[in-house]
Design a protein around this motif. Structure first.
Motif, PDB file in Angstrom:
ATOM      1  N   ASP A 100      36.982  28.069  20.857  1.00  0.00           N
ATOM      2  CA  ASP A 100      37.829  27.852  19.676  1.00  0.00           C
ATOM      3  C   ASP A 100      38.881  28.959  19.619  1.00  0.00           C
ATOM      4  O   ASP A 100      38.564  30.135  19.825  1.00  0.00           O
ATOM      5  CB  ASP A 100      36.963  27.879  18.411  1.00  0.00           C
ATOM      6  CG  ASP A 100      37.681  27.343  17.184  1.00  0.00           C
ATOM      7  OD1 ASP A 100      38.815  27.801  16.902  1.00  0.00           O
ATOM      8  OD2 ASP A 100      37.113  26.481  16.487  1.00  0.00           O
ATOM      9  N   THR A 101      40.118  28.596  19.317  1.00  0.00           N
ATOM     10  CA  THR A 101      41.194  29.587  19.257  1.00  0.00           C
ATOM     11  C   THR A 101      40.998  30.601  18.125  1.00  0.00           C
ATOM     12  O   THR A 101      41.657  31.645  18.114  1.00  0.00           O
ATOM     13  CB  THR A 101      42.563  28.900  19.064  1.00  0.00           C
ATOM     14  OG1 THR A 101      42.505  28.049  17.907  1.00  0.00           O
ATOM     15  CG2 THR A 101      42.942  28.077  20.285  1.00  0.00           C
ATOM     16  N   LYS A 102      40.090  30.324  17.203  1.00  0.00           N
ATOM     17  CA  LYS A 102      39.845  31.263  16.108  1.00  0.00           C
ATOM     18  C   LYS A 102      39.364  32.619  16.623  1.00  0.00           C
ATOM     19  O   LYS A 102      39.571  33.640  15.968  1.00  0.00           O
ATOM     20  CB  LYS A 102      38.821  30.680  15.133  1.00  0.00           C
ATOM     21  CG  LYS A 102      39.342  29.491  14.340  1.00  0.00           C
ATOM     22  CD  LYS A 102      38.257  28.901  13.445  1.00  0.00           C
ATOM     23  CE  LYS A 102      38.777  27.671  12.704  1.00  0.00           C
ATOM     24  NZ  LYS A 102      37.722  27.016  11.890  1.00  0.00           N
ATOM     25  N   ILE A 103      38.727  32.618  17.783  1.00  0.00           N
ATOM     26  CA  ILE A 103      38.242  33.894  18.317  1.00  0.00           C
ATOM     27  C   ILE A 103      39.400  34.791  18.758  1.00  0.00           C
ATOM     28  O   ILE A 103      39.260  36.016  18.818  1.00  0.00           O
ATOM     29  CB  ILE A 103      37.268  33.671  19.496  1.00  0.00           C
ATOM     30  CG1 ILE A 103      36.423  34.938  19.711  1.00  0.00           C
ATOM     31  CG2 ILE A 103      38.004  33.296  20.772  1.00  0.00           C
ATOM     32  CD1 ILE A 103      35.317  34.769  20.741  1.00  0.00           C
ATOM     33  N   ILE A 104      40.556  34.202  19.033  1.00  0.00           N
ATOM     34  CA  ILE A 104      41.700  34.997  19.495  1.00  0.00           C
ATOM     35  C   ILE A 104      42.144  35.964  18.400  1.00  0.00           C
ATOM     36  O   ILE A 104      42.528  37.110  18.685  1.00  0.00           O
ATOM     37  CB  ILE A 104      42.854  34.085  19.952  1.00  0.00           C
ATOM     38  CG1 ILE A 104      42.387  33.208  21.130  1.00  0.00           C
ATOM     39  CG2 ILE A 104      44.074  34.905  20.364  1.00  0.00           C
ATOM     40  CD1 ILE A 104      43.396  32.174  21.579  1.00  0.00           C
ATOM     41  N   ASP A 105      42.073  35.552  17.140  1.00  0.00           N
ATOM     42  CA  ASP A 105      42.402  36.453  16.040  1.00  0.00           C
ATOM     43  C   ASP A 105      41.442  37.647  16.008  1.00  0.00           C
ATOM     44  O   ASP A 105      41.845  38.775  15.712  1.00  0.00           O
ATOM     45  CB  ASP A 105      42.344  35.712  14.704  1.00  0.00           C
ATOM     46  CG  ASP A 105      43.486  34.728  14.536  1.00  0.00           C
ATOM     47  OD1 ASP A 105      44.535  34.927  15.185  1.00  0.00           O
ATOM     48  OD2 ASP A 105      43.325  33.760  13.771  1.00  0.00           O
ATOM     49  N   ARG A 106      40.164  37.398  16.334  1.00  0.00           N
ATOM     50  CA  ARG A 106      39.189  38.486  16.370  1.00  0.00           C
ATOM     51  C   ARG A 106      39.475  39.434  17.532  1.00  0.00           C
ATOM     52  O   ARG A 106      39.296  40.646  17.416  1.00  0.00           O
ATOM     53  CB  ARG A 106      37.764  37.936  16.493  1.00  0.00           C
ATOM     54  CG  ARG A 106      37.335  36.957  15.415  1.00  0.00           C
ATOM     55  CD  ARG A 106      37.424  37.518  14.000  1.00  0.00           C
ATOM     56  NE  ARG A 106      36.875  38.856  13.875  1.00  0.00           N
ATOM     57  CZ  ARG A 106      35.570  39.145  13.816  1.00  0.00           C
ATOM     58  NH1 ARG A 106      34.672  38.183  13.866  1.00  0.00           N
ATOM     59  NH2 ARG A 106      35.165  40.397  13.683  1.00  0.00           N
ATOM     60  N   VAL A 107      39.916  38.871  18.652  1.00  0.00           N
ATOM     61  CA  VAL A 107      40.287  39.693  19.807  1.00  0.00           C
ATOM     62  C   VAL A 107      41.475  40.579  19.450  1.00  0.00           C
ATOM     63  O   VAL A 107      41.481  41.793  19.736  1.00  0.00           O
ATOM     64  CB  VAL A 107      40.623  38.810  21.021  1.00  0.00           C
ATOM     65  CG1 VAL A 107      41.202  39.646  22.157  1.00  0.00           C
ATOM     66  CG2 VAL A 107      39.378  38.062  21.501  1.00  0.00           C
TER      67      VAL A 107
ATOM     68  N   ASP B 246      49.312  35.197  23.479  1.00  0.00           N
ATOM     69  CA  ASP B 246      50.047  34.408  24.465  1.00  0.00           C
ATOM     70  C   ASP B 246      49.276  34.227  25.771  1.00  0.00           C
ATOM     71  O   ASP B 246      49.645  33.388  26.595  1.00  0.00           O
ATOM     72  CB  ASP B 246      51.391  35.083  24.793  1.00  0.00           C
ATOM     73  CG  ASP B 246      52.316  35.131  23.593  1.00  0.00           C
ATOM     74  OD1 ASP B 246      52.262  34.191  22.775  1.00  0.00           O
ATOM     75  OD2 ASP B 246      53.088  36.102  23.473  1.00  0.00           O
ATOM     76  N   PHE B 247      48.220  35.010  25.943  1.00  0.00           N
ATOM     77  CA  PHE B 247      47.478  35.005  27.201  1.00  0.00           C
ATOM     78  C   PHE B 247      46.201  34.180  27.139  1.00  0.00           C
ATOM     79  O   PHE B 247      45.770  33.602  28.134  1.00  0.00           O
ATOM     80  CB  PHE B 247      47.143  36.451  27.578  1.00  0.00           C
ATOM     81  CG  PHE B 247      46.330  36.606  28.830  1.00  0.00           C
ATOM     82  CD1 PHE B 247      46.793  36.131  30.047  1.00  0.00           C
ATOM     83  CD2 PHE B 247      45.094  37.235  28.794  1.00  0.00           C
ATOM     84  CE1 PHE B 247      46.039  36.277  31.216  1.00  0.00           C
ATOM     85  CE2 PHE B 247      44.338  37.390  29.951  1.00  0.00           C
ATOM     86  CZ  PHE B 247      44.807  36.904  31.160  1.00  0.00           C
ATOM     87  N   LEU B 248      45.588  34.100  25.960  1.00  0.00           N
ATOM     88  CA  LEU B 248      44.308  33.418  25.801  1.00  0.00           C
ATOM     89  C   LEU B 248      44.482  32.032  25.202  1.00  0.00           C
ATOM     90  O   LEU B 248      45.389  31.792  24.406  1.00  0.00           O
ATOM     91  CB  LEU B 248      43.379  34.237  24.897  1.00  0.00           C
ATOM     92  CG  LEU B 248      43.085  35.672  25.316  1.00  0.00           C
ATOM     93  CD1 LEU B 248      42.313  36.385  24.221  1.00  0.00           C
ATOM     94  CD2 LEU B 248      42.304  35.700  26.630  1.00  0.00           C
ATOM     95  N   THR B 249      43.584  31.139  25.576  1.00  0.00           N
ATOM     96  CA  THR B 249      43.526  29.832  24.939  1.00  0.00           C
ATOM     97  C   THR B 249      42.086  29.359  24.960  1.00  0.00           C
ATOM     98  O   THR B 249      41.200  30.030  25.507  1.00  0.00           O
ATOM     99  CB  THR B 249      44.456  28.814  25.636  1.00  0.00           C
ATOM    100  OG1 THR B 249      44.574  27.644  24.821  1.00  0.00           O
ATOM    101  CG2 THR B 249      43.933  28.417  27.009  1.00  0.00           C
TER     102      THR B 249
END
Length: 239
Positions: free
Chosen positions: A184-191, A212-215
């Motif tokens: 889920d892209t929601k984890i990208i905010d945590r990263v 821009d790097f993760l999906t």
């Protein structure tokens, strides 16, 4: 005995226990007559450093300070606290990652370098084992491939974006390759919140920021099917 130990871990443990368990399986697996193992598991709200990663170069100072304030209350047991952000270090190399049980899935492959001699060279082992994972993803129409040394990426908008990071360690002729899938892209905010831009990056990243790097994998991705597909492919590989 040509039997694969399949561990689909449902019980929630602390990241310290989870990573210790990873090493314990590797050390004891073949003594119990197994030819290999596959494990699926999650960590709760955890920053996981590679074995030689710098804490200060990979984690923002405010996150480190928050952890230090909480640390006296965090016991290195199998239990975990719901409201805690954990920082830990694994036995494998690779970069620092973020785990959240709601948004990603961890998988681990254990195999004997004595029985599967083609896994002994590090570079070859990454190619082979990453190939097993991408083959399982392809069963659901996800056309992913290896990127950098140990990532799995998909092409989107004409560029490669990371969906999985992987790393290895070895114990008593046992190779362990573990990785995490972004569900889920929601984890990208945590990263973005908890990890600095990595001090070292693969060439294909091209200095892109985390957003821009993760999906993530598509919303209709079936975790249960992936588990069964990877198990079947891994068993076939082990013979």
């Amino acid at each position: 005995m040509n039997t694969v130990f399949f561990f689909d871990q449902i019980t929630r443990y602390s990241p310290y226990f989870n990573l210790a368990l990873e090493e314990a399986i590797a050390i004891n697996l073949f003594d119990f007559g197994y030819s290999g193992a596959i494990r699926f598991w999650t960590n709760h709200n955890t920053i996981v450093l590679g074995i030689s990663d710098s804490v200060t170069k990979n984690i923002p100072e405010e996150t480190i300070s928050s952890f230090k304030e909480k640390f006296p209350d965090l016991q290195k047991t199998r239990k975990f606290q719901e409201d805690s952000l954990y920082i830990t270090r694994r036995a494998s190399g690779g970069g620092t990652v973020f785990h959240d049980e709601a948004f990603n899935l961890n998988y681990s492959l254990f195999a004997s370098t004595k029985e599967k001699k083609e896994l002994y060279p590090v570079k070859d082992s990454y190619v082979i084992l990453l190939g097993l994972v991408t083959k399982a993803l392809a069963k659901q129409g996800i056309m992913a491939g290896s990127a950098g040394k140990s990532d799995i990426a998909v092409e989107t908008g004409g560029v490669l974006k990371k969906i999985s990071g992987n790393a290895q360690f070895r114990k008593r002729d046992c190779i362990v390759q573990h990785g995490t899938l972004i569900l889920d892209t929601k984890i990208i905010d945590r990263v973005i919140e908890n990890l600095s831009h990595p001090p070292e990056e693969p060439d294909y990243r091209k200095n892109r920021k985390h957003s821009d790097f993760l999906t993530s994998l598509p919303g209709d991705f079936s975790i249960s099917q992936f588990k069964q597909d990877l198990l079947s492919i891994f068993k076939e590989f082990l013979g």
